[in-house]
Motif scaffolding. Structure first.
Motif, short mmCIF file in Angstrom:
data_model
loop_
_atom_site.label_atom_id
_atom_site.label_comp_id
_atom_site.label_asym_id
_atom_site.label_seq_id
_atom_site.Cartn_x
_atom_site.Cartn_y
_atom_site.Cartn_z
N ASP A 135 0.76 -1.34 -0.03
CA ASP A 135 0.02 0.34 -0.22
C ASP A 135 0.84 1.26 0.04
OD1 ASP A 135 -2.66 -1.43 1.99
OD2 ASP A 135 -2.41 -1.04 -0.20
N VAL B 198 -10.25 10.27 -8.29
CA VAL B 198 -11.66 10.05 -7.48
C VAL B 198 -12.43 8.99 -8.47
CG1 VAL B 198 -13.88 10.84 -6.78
CG2 VAL B 198 -11.96 12.37 -6.28
N PHE B 199 -12.37 9.29 -9.96
CA PHE B 199 -13.19 8.53 -10.81
C PHE B 199 -12.39 7.16 -10.83
CE2 PHE B 199 -15.58 7.51 -14.34
CZ PHE B 199 -14.73 7.19 -15.39
N PHE C 141 -10.64 5.56 -8.58
CA PHE C 141 -11.00 4.81 -7.41
C PHE C 141 -12.50 4.25 -7.02
CE2 PHE C 141 -7.13 5.80 -5.79
CZ PHE C 141 -6.91 6.67 -4.58
N ASN C 142 -13.42 5.05 -7.81
CA ASN C 142 -14.86 4.66 -7.84
C ASN C 142 -14.81 3.48 -8.79
OD1 ASN C 142 -16.60 5.88 -6.13
ND2 ASN C 142 -15.56 7.79 -6.95
N LEU D 72 -13.50 0.06 -7.47
CA LEU D 72 -14.09 -0.63 -6.26
C LEU D 72 -14.96 -1.90 -6.46
CD1 LEU D 72 -14.50 0.06 -3.50
CD2 LEU D 72 -16.47 1.10 -3.84
N SER E 126 -12.14 -4.57 -7.14
CA SER E 126 -11.11 -4.89 -5.95
C SER E 126 -12.06 -5.73 -4.83
CB SER E 126 -10.97 -3.35 -5.45
OG SER E 126 -10.38 -2.45 -6.08
N SER F 241 -6.44 -3.80 -2.98
CA SER F 241 -7.00 -2.22 -2.75
C SER F 241 -6.18 -1.54 -3.72
CB SER F 241 -6.58 -1.74 -1.37
OG SER F 241 -5.27 -2.33 -0.94
N ILE G 87 -5.43 2.75 -7.31
CA ILE G 87 -4.15 3.61 -7.56
C ILE G 87 -3.52 3.40 -8.98
CG2 ILE G 87 -1.99 4.06 -6.70
CD1 ILE G 87 -2.96 3.99 -3.94
N LEU H 93 -19.87 5.17 -2.66
CA LEU H 93 -18.46 5.56 -2.41
C LEU H 93 -18.44 7.13 -2.95
CD1 LEU H 93 -15.79 4.77 -1.25
CD2 LEU H 93 -15.02 4.23 -3.69
N LEU I 225 -10.66 5.67 0.58
CA LEU I 225 -10.70 4.59 -0.55
C LEU I 225 -10.12 3.13 0.36
CD1 LEU I 225 -10.57 3.12 -3.54
CD2 LEU I 225 -7.95 3.56 -3.21
N VAL J 35 -12.60 -0.56 0.96
CA VAL J 35 -12.31 -1.68 0.40
C VAL J 35 -12.17 -2.88 1.32
CG1 VAL J 35 -10.66 -2.85 -1.20
CG2 VAL J 35 -11.44 -0.69 -1.91
#
Lengths: 218, 670, 317
Positions: A9, A108-109, A111-112, A115, A118, A127, A131, B426, C312, C316
């Motif tokens: 991470d 942000v886009f 990450f969403n 999701l 993941s 996770s 990124i 989210l 985030l 998760v």
């Protein structure tokens, strides 16, 4: 959460940080150094993934990444820059604060978007998919918002870095054949870029891409 | 008989008193001095009575009244519940200060204008009170329209100046567009039952589609009056055009009636059921806030600067409302209560410090005749009272502890931060920190704009010769401003008491209150959720700062061995220190203009080297005029030209129209 | 709150205000060593302050009361800010009075007052300094707020004592969000304390001044108080950084026995931080004034990124 996933991470965060750094960077030399640093972080994190999940082929991937992206490609780019004699500031199409704001929106886009994937994935690096996607988008954005040719190439190479990281995080890397194929493509591509730069420079006396708009038929 | 006098009876008495004062002002038109000395202070007393009654009514049960006026089957319904009591408190408290100020400010005005002004002013006050008290749609619209028209006449007091006339026109236009939307909203909410009282609307359940339609209409209509993006264009024109006490009234109180309208419709009548309403209000509010403060930072006219700052604060209030709707729709009532408390507290705070600032600009204008920041400066020496009170206002509006602006900002940031994770969404969880970031950015920029405001007007060297003749504010004006400034201080130092009062409102609207936790460690500490999570004590902070100040002062006196003497300014040894060498207002705003260039429409005329008379002109325009209003105006013109083709003056064709209509009715209607 | 914690709080108050010039002296010394100059000794700031207190104060003819009282207001607010950071122990009573948001507010209060005081005399340098300071401030303040928010989101509280307690006593976890926040905090520290690369603390050239331009008109005891306040501000920022990102070793609430160890650890951390700061200043070049908003904008966006990363990971895992 154990030490390895924390380390991964952390490396992912460093990768994101470096992508932002490249977006905000003005000088070509620092861009190349940041690219080399990105390659280093990438190979170390691949090695950590390899160690924690016992996938030995990832050690080879990490090795190739190290050789290519930390040593060879930056050396090539440095040589290119010295020959083309371009050590000036990088000019951008839109100013840097706006670029960074759009960058945040991209993050942000990404990450969403990542999701649901993941949550399905079973790897240790699940996770970090968000990124990785964010890195790809940011490098793409870097390609779009630069005026000179060399930073665009670096953006292309950084995008490939991001894709590699995405592959490692979703599925423990790609089959070795695909890996080697991509590495070869990138290598050949860089050589071709180098040759093209000289041609462009000879034709237009500058590497500013807006000159290429003159090529269209009126 | 006095013992069973309900609060609503007292408020109605005050309203009728104001109407009487309005008439008296009209009758006493020849005698300006008497109007200023007698009628305005009387109005102020009425306002104080209203404020006290409202404060007491906050804690009691709602009471209603029906007046024998209005339509035959729809008499005027009135209702005084905690929500209306709170906004009546804002009205009364701010008006007390403003009316006292006006008693001194208008004493040099001519009798005829002053009589008319007095009439319109008190009519305006009565109309606002009736808007807040209204319990049915008809009464609400009557009072709303009266409010709009009386404020239009107040804005165009100096109607001989063309800019003021056009400002009034734009104001009236947008106010009416908003009023139409509000009317349609009420129409949607009565849902075909034909009963326009709020009581039936409250009990009635609308389908999600119609509820959303009503919400959007209410947001548009009340937003037009409140000054939300993109319907804010009238604010920077109308507020500077009006006389300063009127600007203070409009900014401090009238904008809050629009907020009252939104709260009433969304929470009370529609029960705030859908979460996307909250997102819409939140984003619109934050966009308005940032837009307003960016423009405030680049203005050169002191009243326009304050007008844009009002837009910013309305944006913050709207963002708070959006947040409350979002939490309420997700059934997180405790945090919704926190957001509501923050919003209402900010509305109260804003009425105090914005009125104070507008009144101080009124004194400056009165003393110097200048509105342009480029012609002011150094007034702290000639006008010490105004400068001191304006400093309190500036510190309050910048959200600095321990004054009141900080308390509401703190509560709002806590509402953003202490939110639990949003279920399944989210994007929402990430939107909240971004919202907090935007709020923090807006607060910092507000500080920038206010330092510019205070520094350019009151500090530095005077930029014009005539400023040396400026006089300080008179006793009545000082009294009004002192009331508002002390309000800022008290609201900042003792928030727990007021929050406990506001709890009655949140209890009514979302069913939870903060009282149990807010004062859990005693009245000195404000702990909205729990003491370990967040705790703030403004009174102790102020005490520490004060005692530290005194301690340092005394110790420094013991330590130092030198004296104080005066000399010319050092400035690194430059000899010539003309007033033109200090920053102008444009200069102070230049960094913001440069960084945010894309948002402003900057029009520049730069002289060429060959001009015989070189001339520089720079203007920062609001791009929304060109992006939205110009196309809409052109569309309206095109549509009306099209319809205008129907009018060509020939009588036979007009008769033909009637004939065709008659035939159609005969054929189709049985 | 009992007598023991109150005593601890008062001890901390005295410690921060007396030790702050020492930190400044140490940083200046390290800088001198790295740049190959001979150092002035780590007690030089104390000698400067003593010298200034002995002088006559000269005020401009048109200086108002605001100008005269601002040094005291500045000093007291910086002292308060430094006093509320848990440097040697947590659970001090001051943290119930002021939380992290109020801390940012106190810094803003000081900034507004010094900017107003700079505009008071009406010279070109004063207004230039005020304008630039507000420019730096309007981006640095939200960045600082976001850094605090990241820490607050991790520990579910905005009370600094709770934040430090949670971060210090959790098992060692690498939070990527804190990594972003740390870098953002470092950038804000450099900007707010008038360090290179944003501002040069020892320059008097018009092109490069921000902080120095605002205090040009001050002399004698007023200047002494302002210089002392700057030292306390630097101390406050460094201790905030230590408390948020390196919190180990801070004594628990009311735990007198852990105090000597806490003091020793604090001194080591402060010395390392001062050395790092001097190193950073020596290898960087000062930015053009209009690159400063970009620098701070980057800090702001990094801080926002930190808090986004936190959300985030929270959703998760």
């Amino acid at each position: 959460m154990n030490m390895q996933s924390q380390l991964i991470d952390l490396f992912a965060a460093l990768l994101l940080l470096i992508s932002f750094g490249m977006l905000a960077q003005r000088r070509v030399l620092s861009l190349i150094n940041l690219f080399a640093l990105q390659g280093l972080v990438l190979s170390i994190s691949t090695m950590v993934v390899a160690w924690s999940s016992n996938q030995h082929h990832l050690y080879y991937s990490a090795g190739i990444t190290l050789l290519l992206k930390v040593f060879f490609l930056p050396w090539l780019l440095h040589r290119l820059i010295r020959k083309l004699d371009i050590k000036w500031d990088v000019e951008t199409l839109i100013n840097i604060p706006t670029t960074m704001l759009i960058g945040i929106a991209m993050v942000v886009f990404a990450f969403n978007l990542a999701l649901p994937i993941s949550q399905l994935s079973a790897t240790i690096t699940k996770s970090t998919l968000g990124i990785a996607l964010a890195t790809v988008l940011l490098s793409f954005m870097m390609m779009i918002t630069r005026r000179k040719a060399v930073p665009q190439v670096i953006g292309f190479l950084a995008m490939e870095n991001g894709l590699f990281f995405a592959a490692t995080s979703a599925t423990y890397g790609m089959p070795m054949v695909v890996e080697l194929g991509i590495a070869l493509d990138v290598l050949v591509g860089s050589f071709i870029f180098g040759i093209f730069f000289f041609h462009i420079r000879e034709t237009f006396d500058s590497l500013d891409i807006k000159h290429m708009e003159k090529l269209k038929e009126d | 008989m006095l013992s069973n006098l309900l609060p609503i009876d007292i408020t109605l008495a005050v309203v009728s008193f104001w109407l009487l004062l309005a008439l008296a002002g009209l009758l006493l038109q020849g005698n300006g001095h008497l109007i200023a000395r007698l009628i305005f202070p009387a109005g102020a007393v009425g306002a104080l009575v209203l404020a006290v009654t409202a404060l007491l009514a906050l804690g009691s049960v709602p009471n209603t009244a029906i007046l024998p006026l209005g339509l035959p089957d729809l008499p005027f319904h009135l209702r005084l519940d905690p929500l209306s009591a709170f906004f009546l408190l804002i009205l009364g408290a701010a008006t007390f200060g403003i009316s006292l100020y006006s008693a001194g400010y208008f004493r040099t005005m001519s009798g005829a204008t002053l009589g008319l002004l007095c009439f319109e002013y008190h009519l305006f006050l009565a109309a606002m009170a009736l808007v807040i008290l209204a319990d049915d749609a008809y009464m609400f619209m009557v009072a709303w329209e009266t409010m709009a028209i009386s404020s239009y006449f107040l804005v165009t007091t100096d109607h001989k100046i063309p800019e003021i006339r056009s400002a009034g026109f734009i104001y009236l236009l947008i106010a009416h567009v908003g009023a139409i939307a509000i009317l349609m909203c009420f129409g949607v909410m009565q849902g075909g039952h034909g009963d326009y009282t709020f009581a039936t609307m409250r009990g009635h359940e609308l389908s999600p589609f119609w509820a959303s339609a009503a919400f959007l209409l209410a947001l548009f209509g009340f937003g037009a009056k409140a000054g939300m993006l993109p319907l804010h264009v009238w604010l920077p024109e109308a507020h500077p055009a009006a006389p300063s006490p009127v600007s203070a009234m409009m900014s401090g109180v009238m904008l809050k009636t629009a907020i009252y309208g939104i709260l009433r419709v969304t929470f009370d009548l529609l029960h705030a059921c859908q979460w996307w309403w909250g997102i819409l209000a939140l984003t619109l509010g934050l966009a308005t806030a940032l837009y307003g403060v960016l423009f405030a930072a680049v203005q050169s006219d002191m009243k326009r600067l304050l007008a844009y700052s009002s837009i910013e604060n309305i944006g913050i209030i709207m963002a708070g409302i959006g947040l409350a709707i979002l939490y309420h729709a997700n059934h997180q009532e405790q945090v919704a209560a926190l957001a509501l408390v923050a919003t209402l507290y900010h509305a109260l705070n804003h009425s105090f410090f914005k009125s104070l600032l507008f009144l101080s600009t009124g004194s400056v204008l009165h003393a110097t005749g200048e509105r342009n920041l480029g012609k002011l400066g150094g007034l702290i020496h000639r006008m010490p009272w105004v400068a001191l009170l304006a400093l309190v206002g500036v510190l309050a509006i910048s959200g600095l502890p321990p004054l009141n602006g900080f308390v509401s900002e703190w509560l709002l940031l806590q509402a953003f931060l202490l939110a639990p994770a949003m279920p399944h969404q989210l994007y929402l969880s990430m939107l909240l920190p971004l919202g907090a970031a935007a709020l923090a950015l807006g607060g910092a920029l507000a500080g920038y704009a206010m330092v510019k405001f205070y520094g350019v007007i009151f500090l530095g060297q005077p930029r014009e010769e005539k400023l040396s003749k400026a006089h300080d504010a008179g006793p009545m004006e000082r009294a009004g401003m002192i009331w508002l400034a002390s309000g800022c201080v008290i609201l900042g130092l003792a928030p727990v008491y007021f929050i406990l009062q506001i709890d009655n409102i949140t209890m009514m609207l979302v069913g939870r209150d903060l009282g149990s936790s807010a004062a859990s460690t005693g009245w000195l500490w404000l702990t909205p959720v729990a003491p370990e999570r967040a705790s703030y004590s403004p009174l102790i902070l102020f005490f520490i700062l004060l005692s530290g100040f005194i301690f340092t002062f005394l110790v420094a006196r013991k330590l130092y061995h030198g004296k104080v003497r005066r000399g010319p300014a050092w400035d690194c040894g430059f000899p010539a220190q003309t007033p033109r060498m200090q920053d102008s207002a444009e200069g102070f705003g230049q960094p913001i203009r440069q960084i945010f260039e894309q948002f402003f429409g900057i029009v520049r005329e730069v002289p060429s080297p060959f001009d015989a008379k070189p001339h520089y002109h720079g203007e920062t325009r609001d791009q929304i005029w060109d992006l939205i209003y110009r196309p809409v105006a052109r569309l309206a013109e095109w549509a009306s030209t099209l319809i205008g083709k129907l009018q060509h003056g020939r009588i036979s064709l007009y008769l033909l129209y009637s004939f065709v209509t008659l035939l159609a009715l005969l054929a189709f209607v049985r | 709150m009992n007598a023991s914690t109150l005593l601890l709080q008062l001890t901390q108050n005295m410690l921060v205000v007396l030790a702050a010039p020492l930190l400044l002296g140490w940083v200046n010394n390290c800088r001198a060593w790295m740049q190959g100059r001979s150092a002035a000794g780590i007690f030089q700031p104390y000698r400067n302050l003593a010298k200034l207190f002995n002088k006559d104060a000269v005020l401009a003819n048109n200086a108002s009361l605001l100008f005269r009282y601002t040094p005291y207001i500045l000093f007291v607010s910086m002292w308060l800010a430094a006093a509320m950071v848990p440097v040697i122990a947590v659970g001090l009573p001051l943290s119930t009075v002021v939380d992290v948001i109020a801390l940012v507010g106190v810094f803003a209060l000081a900034r507004v007052f010094i900017a107003l005081a700079a505009m008071d005399i009406g010279t070109s340098f004063g207004t230039l300094g005020a304008r630039r300071e507000m420019l730096v401030g309007f981006l640095a303040e939200p960045a600082l707020m976001m850094v605090f928010f990241t820490a607050a989101a991790i520990s579910h509280s905005t009370s600094l004592t709770t934040i430090v307690g949670v971060l210090a006593h959790k098992e060692f976890v690498l939070h990527p969000s804190l990594a972003f926040a740390a870098i953002a905090f470092l950038m804000v520290l450099l900007a707010e304390n008038a360090r290179i690369p944003v501002d040069n603390p020892s320059t008097h050239l018009e092109l490069t001044m921000i902080h120095e331009a605002m205090i040009l008109e001050y002399s004698a005891r007023h200047l002494a108080l302002i210089e002392w306040a700057s030292a306390v501000k630097l101390f406050a920022y460094v201790t905030i950084g230590i408390a948020l990102f390196l919190p180990w070793g801070i004594a628990g609430a009311g735990n007198w026995s852990a105090l000597p160890l806490a003091l020793v650890l604090l001194s080591i951390k402060l010395a390392a931080a001062g050395f790092g700061l001097a190193l950073l200043e020596s290898v960087s070049a000062k930015l053009r004034i209009f690159r400063a908003p970009e620098f701070l904008g980057t800090a702001f966006l990094l801080a926002v990124l930190g808090i986004l990363t936190h959300f985030l990971r929270g959703s998760v895992v």
